[in-house]
Design an enzyme around this catalytic site. Structure first.
Site, PDB file in Angstrom:
ATOM      1  N   GLU A 251      69.422  15.884  51.792  1.00  0.00           N
ATOM      2  CA  GLU A 251      69.616  16.791  52.832  1.00  0.00           C
ATOM      3  C   GLU A 251      68.281  17.475  53.177  1.00  0.00           C
ATOM      4  O   GLU A 251      67.660  17.946  52.036  1.00  0.00           O
ATOM      5  CB  GLU A 251      70.780  17.963  52.536  1.00  0.00           C
TER       6      GLU A 251
ATOM      7  N   ARG B 126      79.335  17.193  47.850  1.00  0.00           N
ATOM      8  CA  ARG B 126      77.766  17.566  47.722  1.00  0.00           C
ATOM      9  C   ARG B 126      77.372  15.783  47.963  1.00  0.00           C
ATOM     10  O   ARG B 126      78.012  14.858  47.352  1.00  0.00           O
ATOM     11  CB  ARG B 126      77.455  17.762  46.323  1.00  0.00           C
TER      12      ARG B 126
ATOM     13  N   HIS C 175      76.341  20.025  57.161  1.00  0.00           N
ATOM     14  CA  HIS C 175      76.787  21.152  56.009  1.00  0.00           C
ATOM     15  C   HIS C 175      77.157  22.482  56.538  1.00  0.00           C
ATOM     16  O   HIS C 175      76.888  23.449  56.325  1.00  0.00           O
ATOM     17  CB  HIS C 175      75.544  21.217  54.972  1.00  0.00           C
TER      18      HIS C 175
HETATM   19  C1  GLV Z   1      78.472  25.156  49.966  1.00  0.00           C
HETATM   20  O1  GLV Z   1      78.182  24.044  50.095  1.00  0.00           O
HETATM   21  C2  GLV Z   1      78.581  25.827  48.868  1.00  0.00           C
HETATM   22  O2  GLV Z   1      78.603  25.027  47.648  1.00  0.00           O
HETATM   23  O3  GLV Z   1      79.005  26.782  48.660  1.00  0.00           O
END
Ligand code: GLV
Length: 319
Positions: free
Chosen positions: A267, A238, A285
């Site tokens: 983001e 993250r 992402h």
């Molecule tokens: C994607 O970022 C997830 O956490 O599944």
């Protein structure tokens, strides 16, 4: 029949599974659902199937009403959900662990290879139309064989990344707050260390921990300064685990050699200081973005939803 609100587009097979038993109100717009629209739609819902782009907080839970039984996140990370607020209201929160482990580890390796072998730079060079020619010293990168990968957060994705890195001849050190599968921990080349040692000794530092107050800016100016100047930072976890402004400065000043990022602090914005640098690979992402994985994630979220609506234990509860 219960009412299930799905906050964004998910694979049809999962919608069909939900529709077979319940009334489904799924947001089909090409853009993310707006907050106002979301608050309006969840009113009276028994279940909310949420994407990680939607904030599931006290306001939303209250807008849904006391009949709400489950929030099923279609993601393994659930920093978009206020879990204590769910628990206080008797709402079960669920996520999708396991099914995206391999795909996310693939992206971590993809970023490692892209940044150490300068694939982004090479791609941009060719597309720019500039002249180029094979040369002994042209776009030299750095080899993985014999180097050390430092895995921060040795859960499923961290372990899957370590397995892949070993196939590339890397040594593994890892930091984890959890007790780890002893089989893996006992493997030669997988050594548990404190974060300080990991940062000081790793050639590549790859982040795989969850995001929360304990990991906010876990990697900031001080930690970047502790890394080798030849080292690379990879983040597929993250964005806010890394202080992005500090990272941009460290990359610009040659404090570390490069970075590969799949996630960003704010983001979908990316720090402008990163965009202008050659030694960083930026992808939007994509960790779990394969057809197979997204289908499996949506199916698991559907299974979680259906279980709670039938008063059964869901496969992947958070609270
Ligand atoms: C994607 O970022 C997830 O956490 O599944």
């Amino acid at each position: 029949m219960s009412r299930v609100v799905v906050t964004g587009r998910i694979p049809e097979t999962a919608l069909e599974k939900l529709r077979a038993e319940h009334e489904v109100d799924a947001w089909e717009g090409p853009e993310s659902i707006g907050r106002e629209e979301l608050l309006r739609r969840v009113a009276g819902a028994d279940a909310v199937v949420s994407l990680l782009t939607e904030r599931i907080d006290a306001e939303l839970l209250d807008a849904a009403g006391p009949q709400l039984k489950v929030v099923a996140n279609v993601a393994v990370g659930y920093d978009n959900i206020d879990v204590p607020a769910c628990t206080e209201r008797g709402v079960v929160a669920t996520n999708t662990p396991g099914v995206l482990t391999e795909a996310t580890a693939d992206i971590a390796l993809g970023l490692i290879l892209s940044v150490t072998r300068r694939l982004g730079e090479g791609e941009r060079l060719i597309r720019s139309g500039q002249a180029w020619k094979w040369g002994m010293f042209f776009l030299l990168g750095s080899s993985l064989q014999g180097k050390t990968l430092g895995v921060v957060g040795m859960g499923g994705i961290g372990q899957a990344t370590a397995r892949r890195a070993k196939a590339f001849g890397m040594e593994i050190v890892y930091q984890s707050r959890r007790e780890i599968d002893p089989v893996l921990a006992d493997e030669p080349g997988a050594r548990r260390v404190e974060l300080d040692e990991l940062l000081a000794t790793s050639d590549i530092v790859s982040l795989h921990c969850p995001y929360g107050p304990a990991t906010h800016h876990l990697i900031g100016a001080e930690q970047l300064a502790a890394m080798k100047s030849s080292a690379y930072l990879i983040n597929t976890a993250r964005g806010p685990i890394v202080d992005e402004a500090a990272l941009a400065s460290a990359l610009r000043d040659g404090q570390i050699a490069g970075a590969g990022l799949d996630v960003f602090e704010n983001e979908p914005s990316v720090h402008p200081g990163l965009v202008e640098l050659e030694n960083v690979v930026l992808v939007p992402h994509l960790g779990s973005a394969t057809v197979e994985t997204r289908t499996a994630m949506a199916m698991l979220a559907a299974d979680n939803t259906l279980a709670v609506l039938s008063d059964e234990q869901p496969p992947a509860p958070i609270n």
